[in-house]
Motif scaffolding. Sequence first.
Motif, short mmCIF file in Angstrom:
data_model
loop_
_atom_site.label_atom_id
_atom_site.label_comp_id
_atom_site.label_asym_id
_atom_site.label_seq_id
_atom_site.Cartn_x
_atom_site.Cartn_y
_atom_site.Cartn_z
N GLU A 39 86.45 104.82 16.27
CA GLU A 39 87.08 106.11 16.01
C GLU A 39 88.53 106.14 16.48
O GLU A 39 89.43 106.61 15.77
N SER A 40 88.77 105.61 17.68
CA SER A 40 90.12 105.67 18.25
C SER A 40 91.09 104.70 17.59
O SER A 40 92.27 105.02 17.42
N MET A 41 90.59 103.53 17.18
CA MET A 41 91.47 102.51 16.61
C MET A 41 91.38 102.45 15.08
O MET A 41 92.11 101.69 14.44
N LYS A 42 90.47 103.24 14.51
CA LYS A 42 90.26 103.22 13.06
C LYS A 42 89.85 101.84 12.57
O LYS A 42 90.27 101.35 11.53
N ASN A 83 83.19 104.56 19.80
CA ASN A 83 84.42 105.13 20.34
C ASN A 83 85.63 104.31 19.93
O ASN A 83 86.69 104.86 19.59
N LEU A 84 85.49 102.99 19.97
CA LEU A 84 86.59 102.10 19.59
C LEU A 84 86.88 102.20 18.09
O LEU A 84 88.04 102.20 17.66
#
Length: 269
Positions: A242-245, A239-240
């Motif tokens: 994906e959200s932060m690239k 998740n991290l």
Amino acid sequence: MAGEEIRQDTRTVEQIVDGMSLFDDDLMSVVFDGNIEATELLLKIILKKDDIQVISVVGQRELQSPVVGGRDIRLDILAKDSAGKHYNVEVQKKPEGAHIRRARFNSSMMDSRMLKAGQDFSELQDSYMVFITQTDIFGHGIPIYTINRHFEEIDEAFDDGSHIVYVNGNYKGDDTVGRLMHDFGCKKAKDMYYPELAKGVRHFKEEGGRERMCEAVEKYAEQKAEIARLNILIENVRNLMESMKWSAEQAMSAMKVTEADKAVLLKEL
């Protein structure tokens, strides 16, 4: 039984062991491990062959895939008889655990270990993949489903020695299979028909082997809890990312993941 259920359930380990039957693979494996008498009884009833003479049986036998990165399997029971035939017996509470393609896979894993270098293929012995399912997964109400290959164009068997058998654990007939399945569902040895099975169940649930069963339940719960913890870590890292690239390394560093956990997570990410 699932580790999460054990951790969330207010029952004690002792109560969990009290509630176990031969449909629980942890109990079934230890009862049949090295138990020639019980294994012979089981196979003779299911396969309807009175001449089976078991010479070896082990519980919880792990077979590693010959392919790098391939799937390994752990067998509940692996037995061999005096004629060289091999038997894998599995118990499953849930239908998905006895998928028909799992039967094919387990059968192939057994076959791949029978021949040594230089042996002719004609020397390959018969193998039997037996699933004992707590429910009637095929829904026809019969006690046993036997699967053998045959020629589709002619009414003849294709006798390659590979056999797959499913036993309906919900069968309640007044015959040997019905009594066998009754015993598999019993939580107390005193309620069982067959002394060959009752003896092992009594030992591991009521006598000297009970401590071993309690330890097995605790170990299983710890293993499942660790798997659940790592799965949560993997989900959070993804998740991290994906959200932060971020890369996996950046995400794990931000989460302060330990080096030991990093080594495990990197294989899954």
